[in-house]
Structures are given as structure tokens and as C-alpha cells.
Design a protein around this motif. Structure first.
Motif, PDB file in Angstrom:
ATOM      1  N   HIS A   1       4.208  -7.643 -11.438  1.00 35.13           N
ATOM      2  CA  HIS A   1       5.044  -7.154 -10.093  1.00 35.13           C
ATOM      3  C   HIS A   1       4.863  -6.132  -9.796  1.00 35.13           C
ATOM      4  O   HIS A   1       5.391  -4.754 -11.231  1.00 35.13           O
ATOM      5  N   ASP A   2       3.776  -5.042  -9.378  1.00 31.35           N
ATOM      6  CA  ASP A   2       4.146  -3.883  -9.898  1.00 31.35           C
ATOM      7  C   ASP A   2       5.123  -3.140  -8.536  1.00 31.35           C
ATOM      8  O   ASP A   2       4.764  -1.588  -8.168  1.00 31.35           O
ATOM      9  N   GLY A   3       5.632  -3.625  -7.293  1.00 34.85           N
ATOM     10  CA  GLY A   3       6.374  -3.370  -6.218  1.00 34.85           C
ATOM     11  C   GLY A   3       5.312  -2.445  -5.213  1.00 34.85           C
ATOM     12  O   GLY A   3       5.540  -1.964  -4.361  1.00 34.85           O
ATOM     13  N   ALA A   4       4.163  -3.344  -4.877  1.00 34.28           N
ATOM     14  CA  ALA A   4       2.885  -2.777  -3.912  1.00 34.28           C
ATOM     15  C   ALA A   4       3.554  -3.558  -3.056  1.00 34.28           C
ATOM     16  O   ALA A   4       4.287  -4.402  -3.279  1.00 34.28           O
ATOM     17  N   ARG A  56      -5.803  -2.472  -4.208  1.00 36.12           N
ATOM     18  CA  ARG A  56      -5.837  -3.369  -5.296  1.00 36.12           C
ATOM     19  C   ARG A  56      -6.149  -4.771  -4.590  1.00 36.12           C
ATOM     20  O   ARG A  56      -5.152  -5.188  -3.238  1.00 36.12           O
ATOM     21  N   THR A  59      -3.523 -11.102  -6.938  1.00 42.18           N
ATOM     22  CA  THR A  59      -3.946 -11.643  -7.043  1.00 42.18           C
ATOM     23  C   THR A  59      -3.607 -13.714  -6.587  1.00 42.18           C
ATOM     24  O   THR A  59      -2.896 -13.776  -5.747  1.00 42.18           O
ATOM     25  N   GLU A  62      -0.064 -13.931  -6.095  1.00 45.17           N
ATOM     26  CA  GLU A  62       0.681 -13.332  -5.447  1.00 45.17           C
ATOM     27  C   GLU A  62       0.601 -14.078  -4.275  1.00 45.17           C
ATOM     28  O   GLU A  62       1.514 -13.452  -3.535  1.00 45.17           O
TER      29      GLU A  62
END
Length: 64
Positions: A1-4, A56, A59, A62
Motif C-alpha cells: 500500500h503506497d497511500g495513493a 498507475r 492491482t 486493491e
């Protein structure tokens, strides 16, 4: 999880002078826009995601 951050938007379809009650009685429909990407390259002026540009794809995990 990148916090986007992603966005989901409901776009109602009704006549210009309709009230919410009129729309409900008429069975009018709406469009649900669910993000599958972080950002978007469409550039729709009503959408914060479009203002970000495409970053991006999400996934499968997600989206689920």
C-alpha cells in the motif's frame, strides 16, 4: 500500500429541472465511476482524479 488516493463518482442522469423526488419516482438511473487506476488521463473537469494525471493501475487486490 503506497497511500495513493482514488475516487469514486456518482453521475446522476436527470432532466435539468427535476427534483430528487422526481428522479426517484421516474426510475432514472445514474452512472457509477469506480477507479481502477490512481489518477486518470481523461482530464474531466468535474473529477479530482482527472486533475492528477495517470499515475498507475490498481492491482487486482486493491480493486477487490
Amino acid at each position: 500500500h503506497d497511500g495513493a488516493h482514488i475516487e469514486t463518482v456518482i453521475i446522476p442522469h436527470f432532466k435539468q429541472r427535476s427534483t430528487a423526488a422526481d428522479v426517484h419516482k421516474s426510475g432514472a438511473r445514474s452512472t457509477l465511476c469506480v477507479s481502477t487506476q490512481v489518477g486518470c488521463n481523461r482530464g474531466c473537469t468535474f473529477c479530482a482524479t482527472g486533475a492528477m494525471g495517470l499515475i498507475r493501475n490498481l492491482t487486482a487486490e486493491e480493486i477487490a
